[in-house]
Scaffold this active site. Structure first.
Site, PDB file in Angstrom:
ATOM      1  N   ASP A   1       0.809  -1.229   0.000  1.00  0.00           N
ATOM      2  CA  ASP A   1       0.000   0.000   0.000  1.00  0.00           C
ATOM      3  C   ASP A   1       0.843   1.280   0.000  1.00  0.00           C
ATOM      4  O   ASP A   1       0.413   2.316  -0.528  1.00  0.00           O
ATOM      5  CB  ASP A   1      -0.908   0.037   1.232  1.00  0.00           C
ATOM      6  CG  ASP A   1      -2.157  -0.813   1.063  1.00  0.00           C
ATOM      7  OD1 ASP A   1      -2.657  -0.927  -0.065  1.00  0.00           O
ATOM      8  OD2 ASP A   1      -2.630  -1.360   2.076  1.00  0.00           O
TER       9      ASP A   1
ATOM     10  N   TYR B   1      -4.268   9.661  -0.947  1.00  0.00           N
ATOM     11  CA  TYR B   1      -4.035   8.342  -0.342  1.00  0.00           C
ATOM     12  C   TYR B   1      -3.327   8.511   1.009  1.00  0.00           C
ATOM     13  O   TYR B   1      -3.722   7.930   2.024  1.00  0.00           O
ATOM     14  CB  TYR B   1      -3.170   7.505  -1.290  1.00  0.00           C
ATOM     15  CG  TYR B   1      -3.152   6.039  -0.979  1.00  0.00           C
ATOM     16  CD1 TYR B   1      -4.050   5.172  -1.588  1.00  0.00           C
ATOM     17  CD2 TYR B   1      -2.246   5.506  -0.072  1.00  0.00           C
ATOM     18  CE1 TYR B   1      -4.038   3.820  -1.301  1.00  0.00           C
ATOM     19  CE2 TYR B   1      -2.226   4.159   0.223  1.00  0.00           C
ATOM     20  CZ  TYR B   1      -3.131   3.320  -0.401  1.00  0.00           C
ATOM     21  OH  TYR B   1      -3.124   1.983  -0.106  1.00  0.00           O
TER      22      TYR B   1
HETATM   23 FE1  FEO Z   1      -4.450  -1.993   3.033  1.00  0.00          FE
HETATM   24 FE2  FEO Z   1      -4.771  -1.737  -0.353  1.00  0.00          FE
HETATM   25  O1  FEO Z   1      -5.050  -2.496   1.331  1.00  0.00           O
END
Ligand code: FEO
Length: 397
Positions: free
Chosen positions: A165, A193
């Protein structure tokens, strides 16, 4: 997503989720969709690094079959338990039941509690190496970036870091590399993000980046599990993470408010004028009609936050209450804040928001500003001054 060779004998075999618009149980809006990246390494031991979200299992398998029969896979690296990366494991393991899975102790536990299968699992720790043939993989535990089980996988022969991630973006594209996509879009999604998922984990992120930098590992490519791959100056995203993790800010103010009959909104608009007069950048959001994920992205580098709410039942309105609850979880540091709002007969919202701001670690730069019912000319002049003063403090830091 088409299969793409990212390096000799290393393929991107993941999938694009063009239409996903909500993530993490509606805590994150993904207006540009996302990708679930998986990487296939063809060596003496054929290795898949991560899988994809379960509903896309068949597409992952089709992609792999374009390179080799799936039953030839020897190893699967599970960098992270979360279902967007492990969801295709059950389907994969039916086709290559002999494959050994590698991951952290927490990953072993997490996968068991997701799928209740007794797969051949080898626990790995930081520094453990796995020989594939010409290449090796090295594992770097990365707990709480962003789950306890999280791990990075590094291939020294290719100077390739696969950090799952970390350094990712929710961005659906046919292109696989950051340098093939509009940089404004890539950085917009990278910031979103970080702000919405990783913001509270800054200390852990800094320590991990420091640990990796100390080892002087050559890194030519950073291939995350979402979005595009960083191959041109890949350390630029690492440097940006350091800045975000240190809570470095710009002289910028984000105002988030909710208004019942327009009085708090009038105050907010006048406060904007005051901030503008000081030459400080400002963005204003009525939280009832705004995308929270986008607002948080705007807050990521802003030095000052202003929150406004009308008083209702002696407290703040409900949409901003939910927003502030989310902000409390993100634990922003080094931020200045102030609060404003209108009331009828009993004020309460401003005090309530100030308490949350303090509890979250923000420094209250000004006393709260309150107006009874609708602001008159004098009240609006007070709002303008409130904005000017707040901007002056922001500039002074
Ligand atoms: Fe923590 Fe993309 O999942």
């Amino acid at each position: 997503m088409s299969v793409i060779k990212i390096l000799p004998d290393i393929y991107s075999v993941g999938v694009v989720d063009w239409n996903v618009r909500n993530f993490h149980g509606h805590t994150y809006t993904t207006k540009r969709g996302t990708t679930y990246n998986a990487y296939l390494i063809i060596d003496e031991k054929i290795t898949l690094v991560d899988t994809v979200y379960g509903p896309y299992s068949a597409e992952l398998i089709e992609n792999i079959q374009q390179i080799i029969p799936v039953n030839k896979i020897d190893y699967i690296i599970a960098n992270h338990v979360e279902t967007d990366h492990s969801g295709a494991l059950p389907a994969m393991m039916k086709l290559c039941p002999q494959a050994k899975i590698f991951g952290t102790e927490k990953c072993k536990d997490g996968l068991y509690h997701y799928y209740y299968e007794d797969w051949d699992f080898q626990v790995v720790k930081s520094g453990d190496k796995l020989k594939l043939g010409k290449r090796n993989l090295e594992f770097i535990e990365a707990p709480m970036i962003h789950w306890p089980d999280s791990m990075f996988t590094y291939c020294p022969e290719e100077a390739l870091l696969m950090p799952n991630d970390a350094f990712g973006q929710h961005l659906a594209t046919q292109e696989r590399f950051a340098d093939e996509v509009d940089p404004c879009v890539v950085w917009d999604e990278a910031a979103k993000y970080y702000g919405n998922i990783l913001w509270p984990l800054g200390m852990v992120i800094l320590k991990k980046i420091e640990e990796i930098k100390k080892r002087n590992l050559p890194i030519k490519i950073i291939a995350p599990s979402h979005g595009v791959i960083w191959r041109k100056d890949p350390l630029q995203i690492v440097d940006k993470y350091v800045s975000w993790a240190k809570n470095e800010t710009l002289p910028k103010v984000v105002i988030v408010y909710e208004s019942m009959w327009g009085a708090t909104e009038k105050m907010a608009r006048k406060i904007v004028e005051g901030i503008e007069k000081e030459g400080v950048s400002v963005k204003l959001f009525d939280i009832t009609g705004s995308d929270r994920t986008e607002v948080i992205k705007e807050m990521l580098e802003a030095r000052g936050f202003l929150f406004g709410s009308s008083t209702h039942d002696n407290g703040m309105l409900t949409t901003i209450a939910g927003f502030l609850d989310f902000i409390r979880g993100l634990k922003p540091k080094n931020r200045l804040a102030a609060v404003f709002g209108s009331y009828g007969w009993a004020a309460g919202a401003v005090k309530q928001i100030e308490d949350i701001a303090k509890e979250t670690g923000m420094e209250l730069a000004l006393a709260g500003l309150q107006v009874k019912y609708m602001p008159n000319k004098g009240d609006l002049e007070g709002c303008l001054e409130f904005g000017r003063k707040f901007a002056a403090v922001i500039k002074g830091r």
